[in-house]
Design a protein around this motif. Structure first.
Motif, PDB file in Angstrom:
ATOM      1  N   THR A   7      22.416 -27.064 -43.416  1.00  0.00           N
ATOM      2  CA  THR A   7      21.257 -27.086 -42.534  1.00  0.00           C
ATOM      3  C   THR A   7      20.191 -26.062 -42.919  1.00  0.00           C
ATOM      4  N   GLY A   8      20.406 -25.384 -44.026  1.00  0.00           N
ATOM      5  CA  GLY A   8      19.349 -24.503 -44.504  1.00  0.00           C
ATOM      6  C   GLY A   8      19.486 -23.071 -44.054  1.00  0.00           C
ATOM      7  N   LEU A  55       8.206 -24.999 -30.744  1.00  0.00           N
ATOM      8  CA  LEU A  55       9.449 -25.080 -29.976  1.00  0.00           C
ATOM      9  C   LEU A  55      10.120 -23.715 -30.028  1.00  0.00           C
ATOM     10  N   PRO A  56      10.947 -23.405 -29.027  1.00  0.00           N
ATOM     11  CA  PRO A  56      11.624 -22.102 -29.041  1.00  0.00           C
ATOM     12  C   PRO A  56      12.519 -21.981 -30.277  1.00  0.00           C
ATOM     13  N   ARG A  57      12.710 -20.736 -30.722  1.00  0.00           N
ATOM     14  CA  ARG A  57      13.460 -20.473 -31.946  1.00  0.00           C
ATOM     15  C   ARG A  57      14.848 -21.121 -31.926  1.00  0.00           C
ATOM     16  N   ALA A  58      15.450 -21.140 -30.748  1.00  0.00           N
ATOM     17  CA  ALA A  58      16.814 -21.662 -30.626  1.00  0.00           C
ATOM     18  C   ALA A  58      16.889 -23.158 -30.919  1.00  0.00           C
ATOM     19  N   SER A  59      15.746 -23.827 -30.861  1.00  0.00           N
ATOM     20  CA  SER A  59      15.756 -25.274 -31.062  1.00  0.00           C
ATOM     21  C   SER A  59      16.166 -25.642 -32.486  1.00  0.00           C
ATOM     22  N   GLN A  64      18.425 -24.643 -34.617  1.00  0.00           N
ATOM     23  CA  GLN A  64      19.836 -24.885 -34.884  1.00  0.00           C
ATOM     24  C   GLN A  64      20.288 -26.214 -34.279  1.00  0.00           C
ATOM     25  N   VAL A  65      19.793 -26.490 -33.068  1.00  0.00           N
ATOM     26  CA  VAL A  65      20.139 -27.747 -32.396  1.00  0.00           C
ATOM     27  C   VAL A  65      19.657 -28.930 -33.234  1.00  0.00           C
TER      28      VAL A  65
END
Lengths: 369, 369
Positions: free
Chosen positions: A15-16, A303-307, A309-310
């Motif tokens: 996923t990079g 989008l928020p940083r946490a997005s 990974q999702v």
């Protein structure tokens, strides 16, 4: 094999990881090797292939990189679903997934190495790393290559180098590649120009699953074509330079989009979020394409940083095999499309609509009274 | 003319009012009449057309239906934008909007009547009502027709009936029509079959703006073709019956969709909401098509009851002319698409995602412990 091990965690390189703004998702090195004195797999009868397998696999498992491996099995011990998941994680080729007895696969504990035995060559060894790390994956794989050479005699010609089943691999037997996420080059319609320019430099641009596959999700593999007449490090240096240039082009394309077509960016990212959070049926191709645009939105801080990974995980787990593995019963395509939509809505439920104010240059500072 | 009057309120018949589940949005009656002894408009020179206009307009304004009219003007007194808004509200034809001096239009105070003077005929009189009310619009228009006959002598042949510029209107000069919203017949791919069957009954099915226009937003006009050899009431009875049947087919198609393809319904309605609430640029055609699906969602109780009025109004006000009227500067197509998206997002902001639980048969009752 324990399928749960492949599914429970997601390898960082898939996923990079934390690569800068995520244009270069991962780097891959592949070496083709053959055992001297034995026929190439496509010519060999099954007993001969099995003999080769029996000589390679124990040698491999003696190497430090393959202690406690995630997987080390002949292909006929794997289910269709397990093979499909390995393909979707880029650990084996589609061709190798069709193989049965006499062929096999070994995946290292942390999934940074995957070795196909009796694919087109006796050995197709791969090393992976997140981001642009071509030198690193080369040195990772060089260690395994050298390790195996203390146990195996590879077919080698002083004149041509390593001998391989297909002449295009003779010499170094090396293919270095990087997976790039270039949504802005696609939105700006610059990608065809880039593909052509890269082709003229003797490099290849391919789709998501390599040779002959479609580009989906704005993901492209860039790799060397030649294996003869250049040293490994020359190939790597050239490829590294070109990939860096493509990544810069992508960054420029993003800046141009934001500068010239901010509303288009807001529309694309907004609609991708709208469709993904509202659909009840979605194909893997549409999902990947929309997730790619949402990933761009995340890179652009909409989008928020946490997005991030999702989104990255959804790009992997919405593929057909991964999706099927969540369910006990065999799903048909319609059922998978429904389940995929349910999964995406569920995972994105906590991620609000993209914030378009900065892109559209709407002042968000508190107003003076 | 005060453009604000046309825009501030929305005529009930334009959006279907409270008609049962909103399949039949509105009924329309049109009568073609010509003043005896004067050339038809397409043959008449401008002074002759002006003379006809001067004889008709004062007569019209004496009728009780045209007291305090919303509009009674020659076409050259109207701006391009005003004409466009009249077309978008179905009050005048596209052809009439292209007319200048010598032609005119009168719209009654409540917009239930619109009279075009010197369109193809000297008089094209129209009456409108929400839902399926063909007899009512006929009796509404009959009153105006009779009223005018006390002031004007219409061209009439005892043998053929009312004479008109085009032979297809000779006789009653009447065209009765209803506007139907049939998204399920379109989603179920039954609509072509219906159009063909209706054609065989001597009735016509046309697109949103009448003859020769495209079907958009799953909206279709059904009307009589013949004006000769049948009385007005026979035509109306036959048309009424067929429209009721189409409406029943639409209801059946909705039931079949819910029964056989509930996830498809959830997906279509969900995605329509997702796109409309997330877009930053949208064409009028795409907007109308998505609003149509959202309207279906409202009819199927997937959206709160209050949503219906918002959706119906958006179907009118997102048309290019209506949109332009909200802005002082002339907008180009890109700017309109952006402004349309902003308007839609704003109006739909308070309407939550469609509730798909009932459609998907997800139990919403409190669980027994």
């Amino acid at each position: 094999m324990n399928i749960a091990q492949l599914l429970d965690t997601t390898a960082e390189w898939l996923t990079g990881g934390n690569s800068r703004q995520g244009v270069v998702i991962s780097s891959r090195m592949r070496l083709a090797r053959n055992v001297g004195g034995a026929s190439f797999p496509t010519w060999a009868k099954k007993p001969e292939r099995e003999k080769v397998y029996e000589s390679i696999m124990p040698a491999l498992l003696k190497l430090p990189e393959f202690q406690n491996p995630l997987l080390a099995e002949p292909m006929d011990k794997l289910t269709v679903l397990e093979k499909q998941i390995l393909v979707e994680q880029h650990l084996i080729s589609r061709e190798h997934a069709a193989k049965a007895g006499g062929s096999g696969v070994a995946v290292s504990h942390d999934r940074s190495y995957s070795i196909m035995v009796n694919e087109e060559d006796h050995l197709r060894m791969q090393a992976f790393a997140p981001g642009l790390q071509l030198r690193e994956v080369w040195s990772m794989l060089d260690a395994v290559d050298s390790g195996l050479e203390s146990y195996l005699q590879f077919a080698f010609s002083p004149r041509y180098g390593y001998l391989t089943a297909c002449p295009t691999n003779v010499g170094t037997g090396m293919r270095a590649s990087a997976m790039l996420h270039v949504p802005a080059l696609v939105l700006n319609e610059q990608i065809n120009q880039i593909v052509q320019a890269v082709g003229k430099l003797g490099l290849a641009v391919r789709g998501l699953y390599g040779e002959g596959t479609e580009a989906m999700g704005n993901l492209f593999q860039v790799s060397n074509q030649q294996t003869l007449g250049e040293s490994e490090s020359e190939i790597i240096e050239r490829l590294q330079k070109v990939i860096q240039q493509i990544a810069e082009h992508e960054q420029n394309a993003r800046a141009v989009l934001l500068e010239k077509r901010p509303r288009y960016v807001a529309d694309q990212v907004g609609r991708a979020h709208g469709a993904l959070t509202s659909c009840y049926s979605i194909s893997s191709k549409e999902a990947l394409n929309l997730l790619s645009i949402l990933r761009l939105g995340s890179d652009l801080d909409m989008l928020p940083r946490a997005s991030r990974q999702v989104i990255d995980e959804l790009m992997i787990v919405t593929q057909p095999g991964h999706l099927q593995s969540r369910c006990d019963q065999k799903l048909n395509a319609d059922e998978r499309d429904g389940m995929r939509a349910d999964l995406i809505r569920d995972k994105l439920a906590t991620i609000n609509k993209p914030d378009t104010r900065q892109v559209l240059r709407i002042d968000t500072r508190p107003q003076d009274s």
